[in-house]
Design an enzyme around this catalytic site. Sequence first.
Site, PDB file in Angstrom:
ATOM      1  N   CYS A 154      -1.819   4.514  10.319  1.00 13.33           N
ATOM      2  CA  CYS A 154      -1.507   5.440  11.504  1.00 13.33           C
ATOM      3  C   CYS A 154      -3.590   5.672  12.184  1.00 13.33           C
ATOM      4  O   CYS A 154      -3.535   7.001  11.638  1.00 13.33           O
ATOM      5  CB  CYS A 154      -0.979   6.729  10.305  1.00 13.33           C
ATOM      6  SG  CYS A 154      -2.425   7.224   9.171  1.00 13.33           S
ATOM      7  N   GLY A 191       4.315   7.175  -0.669  1.00 13.32           N
ATOM      8  CA  GLY A 191       6.223   6.590  -0.657  1.00 13.32           C
ATOM      9  C   GLY A 191       6.555   7.318  -0.130  1.00 13.32           C
ATOM     10  O   GLY A 191       7.905   6.973  -0.809  1.00 13.32           O
ATOM     11  N   ASP A 212       1.149  -1.101   5.275  1.00 12.11           N
ATOM     12  CA  ASP A 212       0.198   0.116   5.734  1.00 12.11           C
ATOM     13  C   ASP A 212      -0.841   0.703   4.767  1.00 12.11           C
ATOM     14  O   ASP A 212      -0.890   1.333   3.747  1.00 12.11           O
ATOM     15  CB  ASP A 212       0.902   1.038   5.746  1.00 12.11           C
ATOM     16  CG  ASP A 212       1.640   2.898   5.936  1.00 12.11           C
ATOM     17  OD1 ASP A 212       0.543   2.892   6.780  1.00 12.11           O
ATOM     18  OD2 ASP A 212       2.063   3.991   5.301  1.00 12.11           O
ATOM     19  N   ASP A 254      -4.563  -3.898  -7.123  1.00 12.46           N
ATOM     20  CA  ASP A 254      -5.059  -4.015  -6.226  1.00 12.46           C
ATOM     21  C   ASP A 254      -4.383  -5.335  -4.805  1.00 12.46           C
ATOM     22  O   ASP A 254      -4.607  -6.282  -5.451  1.00 12.46           O
ATOM     23  CB  ASP A 254      -6.375  -4.289  -6.633  1.00 12.46           C
ATOM     24  CG  ASP A 254      -7.325  -4.456  -5.351  1.00 12.46           C
ATOM     25  OD1 ASP A 254      -6.683  -5.260  -4.112  1.00 12.46           O
ATOM     26  OD2 ASP A 254      -8.210  -4.841  -5.559  1.00 12.46           O
ATOM     27  N   CYS A 275       0.857  -1.160  -0.180  1.00 16.26           N
ATOM     28  CA  CYS A 275       0.418   0.229   0.152  1.00 16.26           C
ATOM     29  C   CYS A 275       0.638   0.692  -0.009  1.00 16.26           C
ATOM     30  O   CYS A 275       0.850   2.442   1.261  1.00 16.26           O
ATOM     31  CB  CYS A 275      -1.151   0.084   1.301  1.00 16.26           C
ATOM     32  SG  CYS A 275      -2.084  -1.055   1.316  1.00 16.26           S
ATOM     33  N   ALA A 276       1.897   1.184  -1.020  1.00 15.54           N
ATOM     34  CA  ALA A 276       2.312   2.671  -0.697  1.00 15.54           C
ATOM     35  C   ALA A 276       2.196   3.701  -1.921  1.00 15.54           C
ATOM     36  O   ALA A 276       3.542   4.575  -1.356  1.00 15.54           O
ATOM     37  CB  ALA A 276       3.761   1.763  -2.080  1.00 15.54           C
ATOM     38  N   GLY A 277       1.539   4.353  -1.656  1.00 20.36           N
ATOM     39  CA  GLY A 277       1.282   6.036  -2.345  1.00 20.36           C
ATOM     40  C   GLY A 277       0.974   6.103  -0.745  1.00 20.36           C
ATOM     41  O   GLY A 277       0.632   6.192   0.452  1.00 20.36           O
ATOM     42  N   LYS A 299       7.112   5.850   2.616  1.00 17.62           N
ATOM     43  CA  LYS A 299       7.733   4.632   3.532  1.00 17.62           C
ATOM     44  C   LYS A 299       8.659   3.614   2.455  1.00 17.62           C
ATOM     45  O   LYS A 299       9.415   3.392   2.485  1.00 17.62           O
ATOM     46  CB  LYS A 299       6.897   3.385   4.287  1.00 17.62           C
ATOM     47  CG  LYS A 299       5.884   4.276   5.314  1.00 17.62           C
ATOM     48  CD  LYS A 299       5.440   3.585   6.381  1.00 17.62           C
ATOM     49  CE  LYS A 299       4.758   4.626   7.390  1.00 17.62           C
ATOM     50  NZ  LYS A 299       3.583   5.339   6.413  1.00 17.62           N
ATOM     51  N   GLU A 331       0.740  -0.145  -5.151  1.00 16.16           N
ATOM     52  CA  GLU A 331      -0.599   1.031  -5.214  1.00 16.16           C
ATOM     53  C   GLU A 331      -1.974   0.941  -5.873  1.00 16.16           C
ATOM     54  O   GLU A 331      -1.072   0.698  -7.484  1.00 16.16           O
ATOM     55  CB  GLU A 331      -0.094   1.932  -5.041  1.00 16.16           C
ATOM     56  CG  GLU A 331      -0.725   2.946  -5.548  1.00 16.16           C
ATOM     57  CD  GLU A 331      -1.436   3.694  -3.442  1.00 16.16           C
ATOM     58  OE1 GLU A 331      -1.440   3.821  -2.964  1.00 16.16           O
ATOM     59  OE2 GLU A 331      -3.175   4.108  -4.015  1.00 16.16           O
TER      60      GLU A 331
END
Length: 472
Positions: free
Chosen positions: A409, A292, A356, A339, A288-290, A294, A313
Amino acid sequence: MSEQSRRPRKPAKPYRRPQKDPVRFLAFEALRAVDERDAYANLVLPPLLRKAREQGDFDARDAALATELVYGTLRRQGTYDAVIAACVDRPLREVDPPVLDVLSLGAHQLLGTRIPTHAAVSASVELARVVLGDGRAKFVNAVLRKVAQDDLDGWTEKVAPPYDEDPEAHLAVVHSHPRWVVSALWDSLGGGRAGIERLLAADNERPEVTLVARPGRATTEELLREDAAVPGRWSPYAVRLAEGGEPGAVEAVREGRAGVQDEGSQLVALALANAPLDGPDEKWLDGCAGPGGKAALLAALAAGRGATLLASEKQPHRAGLVARALHGNPGPYQVVAADGTRPPWRPGSFDRVLVDVPCTGLGALRRRPEARWRRRPEDLDDFAPLQRGLLRTALDSVRVGGVVGYATCSPHLAETRAVVSDVLKQRPDTELIDARPLLPGVPDLGEGPDVQLWPHVHGTDAMYLALIRRTG
Ligand SMILES: C[S@@+](CC[C@H](N)C(=O)[O-])C[C@H]1O[C@@H](n2cnc3c(N)ncnc32)[C@H](O)[C@@H]1O
């Protein structure tokens, strides 16, 4: 002739055109955009400030005041609504939103800043004349004169329910959080009144700007040469900028060798990268990179060890942001739009995996002043299946002996421990790793094995991390 008409007429005051104060006007425009268009203050403000500076007559001090007025008004909206409600003779929902924005801006100047009372009232009335007209400016004047009769402590004593009768409702008004958020944060934090009060107060503080020196690309020594930069508290790659520090002015940030990143996010990436592993350590995944943050730190760490990162992402435009964040990484990496619940990669392909997951963001309320008023408890139900689905596929994606980091978060228990325990119940091939030793020197991480960071304890966002090993 009537009695009245025989009296000598008082000369009418000459009409004075309202004066447009550019700072208050800009703050009002920003609040309207947040309200009307569901815009984010941190996205709306910069272009408005830029435009005002380009038009001249708007200096750095004006920009700082406008920012403080917008952020402060939005953060403290719950408290100010309660005060304003006590000063008007109708329910707040019957007051037009633009009028309420002018009143809230005025209340913030009166109760939350050192602006003298007469200046706060007259500036607000003048703003009302410009944006609402003379009739409604009189109403604003009358209400703000009532607000000005007491200070913030005096008002909260009057309008907040007594703590002993209803602790959550009291804290909600005093610290300006929705009641359900107070309740959720308290459930997760535990303890008595002092701790939750410190947390809620910390949510109302402006966070420091923290930079990350991406390993192999920049050093903290380089970043520390900036004016008033000091080392981070916990991450060896972090540097904090003093108030007013402008990350855009830092060369390493402009070149992408460093970035803006909360220390909590840096710790999450570092803990996953340093988790003990049996066997090879070559293929890493951020599922879940966006946008970016982390992924950029992970990619730089991976490069230092000869490993590669696949940053995935779902949203294509956010995958674009990831590609930008990773550009120039010293080692190999790949960015894909996919996905994470139906991944295109083969199961068991990775040695380390981060998810994340999308969440309510209740751990980052310092950064998004309007977020607490937008979120609803029902949002948790929307995120719940996605968070579980993403963790399940992350566990499938890692090889036996590899490690998954599940991060949010948000400290909401429904998004943290409940997800991890629900998913692991059906996964006898997994075990939780104690994450605390992987955040060396960081105190008060909870009883483990997962970790929860807190703004009032660690000065970071309230990031959560559980580390899970696939045992086979
Ligand atoms: C909390 S953010 C990740 C923040 C990121 N790790 C960072 O440090 O910059 C969650 C991301 O997951 C993405 N997302 C949502 N649903 C997804 C899915 N089904 N598969 C993959 N990514 C998804 C969102 O678009 C969002 O960019």
